[in-house]
Design an enzyme around this catalytic site. Sequence first.
Site, short mmCIF file in Angstrom:
data_model
loop_
_atom_site.label_atom_id
_atom_site.label_comp_id
_atom_site.label_asym_id
_atom_site.label_seq_id
_atom_site.Cartn_x
_atom_site.Cartn_y
_atom_site.Cartn_z
CB SER A 110 -0.93 -0.01 1.21
OG SER A 110 -1.90 -1.03 1.05
CE1 TYR A 427 6.71 2.64 14.69
CE2 TYR A 427 7.29 2.41 16.99
CZ TYR A 427 6.74 3.15 15.96
OH TYR A 427 6.23 4.40 16.21
C1 LIG Z 1 8.97 6.88 8.03
C2 LIG Z 1 8.01 5.98 8.77
C3 LIG Z 1 7.27 6.49 9.83
C4 LIG Z 1 6.38 5.68 10.52
N1 LIG Z 1 5.69 6.21 11.57
C5 LIG Z 1 4.82 5.44 12.25
C6 LIG Z 1 4.08 5.97 13.36
O1 LIG Z 1 4.23 7.13 13.74
N2 LIG Z 1 3.23 5.16 14.00
C7 LIG Z 1 3.02 3.88 13.60
O2 LIG Z 1 2.18 3.20 14.19
N3 LIG Z 1 3.72 3.33 12.58
C8 LIG Z 1 4.61 4.09 11.91
N4 LIG Z 1 5.33 3.54 10.86
C9 LIG Z 1 5.14 2.12 10.53
C10 LIG Z 1 4.01 1.95 9.54
O3 LIG Z 1 2.79 2.31 10.17
C11 LIG Z 1 3.91 0.47 9.14
O4 LIG Z 1 5.08 0.10 8.48
C12 LIG Z 1 2.70 0.22 8.23
O5 LIG Z 1 2.56 -1.15 8.01
C13 LIG Z 1 2.87 0.96 6.93
O6 LIG Z 1 1.80 0.77 6.05
P1 LIG Z 1 2.10 0.79 4.49
O7 LIG Z 1 0.81 0.57 3.79
O8 LIG Z 1 2.91 1.97 4.13
O9 LIG Z 1 3.04 -0.49 4.44
P2 LIG Z 1 3.40 -1.52 3.31
O10 LIG Z 1 4.90 -1.59 3.32
O11 LIG Z 1 2.74 -1.25 2.02
O12 LIG Z 1 2.80 -2.87 3.93
C14 LIG Z 1 3.09 -3.31 5.24
C15 LIG Z 1 2.60 -4.76 5.41
O13 LIG Z 1 1.20 -4.84 5.19
C16 LIG Z 1 0.90 -5.66 4.05
N5 LIG Z 1 -0.12 -4.93 3.27
C17 LIG Z 1 0.04 -3.72 2.68
N6 LIG Z 1 -1.10 -3.35 2.10
C18 LIG Z 1 -2.00 -4.34 2.33
C19 LIG Z 1 -3.37 -4.51 1.97
N7 LIG Z 1 -4.02 -3.59 1.27
N8 LIG Z 1 -3.99 -5.65 2.35
C20 LIG Z 1 -3.32 -6.59 3.07
N9 LIG Z 1 -2.02 -6.48 3.44
C21 LIG Z 1 -1.37 -5.36 3.07
C22 LIG Z 1 2.21 -5.76 3.30
O14 LIG Z 1 2.28 -6.92 2.50
C23 LIG Z 1 3.23 -5.74 4.41
O15 LIG Z 1 3.33 -6.99 5.02
C24 LIG Z 1 6.23 4.33 10.15
C25 LIG Z 1 6.99 3.81 9.09
C26 LIG Z 1 7.88 4.62 8.41
C27 LIG Z 1 8.70 4.05 7.28
#
Ligand SMILES: Cc1cc2nc3c(=O)[nH]c(=O)nc-3n(C[C@H](O)[C@H](O)[C@H](O)COP(=O)(O)OP(=O)(O)OC[C@H]3O[C@@H](n4cnc5c(N)ncnc54)[C@H](O)[C@@H]3O)c2cc1C
Length: 466
Positions: A110, A427
């Site tokens: 996502s 995390y």
């Molecule tokens: C710079 C940074 C700041 C952050 N700050 C915070 C914070 O303040 N608080 C906090 O709680 N977290 C924070 N995070 C962590 C973040 O919330 C998690 O990594 C979260 O999973 C990110 O979602 P994404 O869709 O970007 O991840 P992705 O990398 O797209 O996916 C994460 C996981 O979920 C799965 N996935 C993705 N999309 C779907 C979908 N549609 N259906 C089923 N599975 C799916 C993926 O396969 C993977 O296993 C931060 C991360 C970063 C890099």
Amino acid sequence: MKSLYCSLITLIFAILFISFSWPVQAQSHHKFLQCLFSLHSNDSFPISYVIYLQTNNSYSSILESSIQNLRFSINGTAKPFVIVTPLHASHIQATIRCSKRHGLQIRTRSGGHDMEGLSYVADASFVVIDLVNLKSVDVDVKSRTAWVESGATVGELQYRIAEKSGTLDFPTCTCHTVGKYGLAADNIVDARLINVNGEILDRKSMGEDFFGIVFYWKLKLVHVPSTVTVFTVTKAPQQNATQVVHRWQYIAPKLSDDTFILATISRAEASEGQRSIQFPELGLLKQDCIEMSWIRFVVYFAQFTTEPTEILLDRTASMKSYFKVKSDYVKEPIPEFVFKGMGPMFDEYEGRFAYMNLVPYGARMDEILETETPFPHRAGNIYSIMYATGQDEEITHFEKYINWMRRLHRYMTSFVSKSPREAYVNYRDLDIGVNDKDKTNYEQSSIWELVKVKSLIDPHNFFKHQ
Ligand SMILES: Cc1cc2nc3c(=O)[nH]c(=O)nc-3n(C[C@H](O)[C@H](O)[C@H](O)COP(=O)(O)OP(=O)(O)OC[C@H]3O[C@@H](n4cnc5c(N)ncnc54)[C@H](O)[C@@H]3O)c2cc1C
């Protein structure tokens, strides 16, 4: 002689194996693509528009576009043989069915923020479903809900909500909103998910069949104040920084739910902020405080101080870096000497890019029962710790910096949650454990309730990662 003979056999076997396995793999890729075209007959959304093979000019830019942790974009990182960027749920359905049929793994992406790159890295032949094109946000102020496609960023969501209301928002993380509104997961009303058979389910029809790809969320919006006061206070070691952080543990988790103080510990400084009456050690002055609208505060908290709020819509503005993160939960205040003892560690060369964020829990998090939303760190946890190290530039010998952080994490062992030592799921930290190269099976992991459910819903463990 015997060993030369053995190695010759091994070599011949390896060459034979490689030369047989390549065509087999190419064949399964070819069949997968044929399957996509034959299964996907929706003419208004041709699937051919959203398939990116490694030979496609846009392949690399699409793959790299949302990789947030640059450690997983370096040469040698496994890449998907194809990326599919769905425009429609039917594209996801076809990709699931064809991957399953031809033995390919899927990684779903996502926002690409996974700390260990699990949404776009695998150690087998795999397909990435990148939801970047599914990013609509539909806000209904009257019912205080929003329908949001999974590919929308939290910045886009918050910007679109603010366009319609200055006093509504969605709590997106364990950060400034956690004590007042709980987690994002506590505020989900419904979802649309595609399961292992390619069927679309919603909250009502899914029952326990909740393993799959979510493409739509219905969110409950929460009331936020139209104006907030923010401040950043920095304390050096000679300004009693460790004493202030020690006091912070007793005060921050118990503040009323309209006040939030994040504490950050790093080599150069420690900083916190809050109202002075309840926390005199902080030495907060009136001139440290700035009043701003809620949406400006969202921008400020994302560390864009002067940029217009439109920065929330700019996907290229996110701060990509090479990093590693670990986490802990704290149930009892940590003695001050522990914070003092960290000083010399942060002064080491490998401590120079590291920092710790202490996020207070308490308030709303104490009220929500563990059984309401499956999240185990509720009442009894006073704060969480995020340990991070990283840089925008590629760091040579980064492993040394990661090892430094592992040492800091070990140093904290006696002072954080135990049996089990808890960690925050967002995390992601593969130091805690990984699948044994695909050998971990349902039987081995049957001690977990969730595994029992998954083994019924997804018996061949199609949806998986490291
Ligand atoms: C710079 C940074 C700041 C952050 N700050 C915070 C914070 O303040 N608080 C906090 O709680 N977290 C924070 N995070 C962590 C973040 O919330 C998690 O990594 C979260 O999973 C990110 O979602 P994404 O869709 O970007 O991840 P992705 O990398 O797209 O996916 C994460 C996981 O979920 C799965 N996935 C993705 N999309 C779907 C979908 N549609 N259906 C089923 N599975 C799916 C993926 O396969 C993977 O296993 C931060 C991360 C970063 C890099």
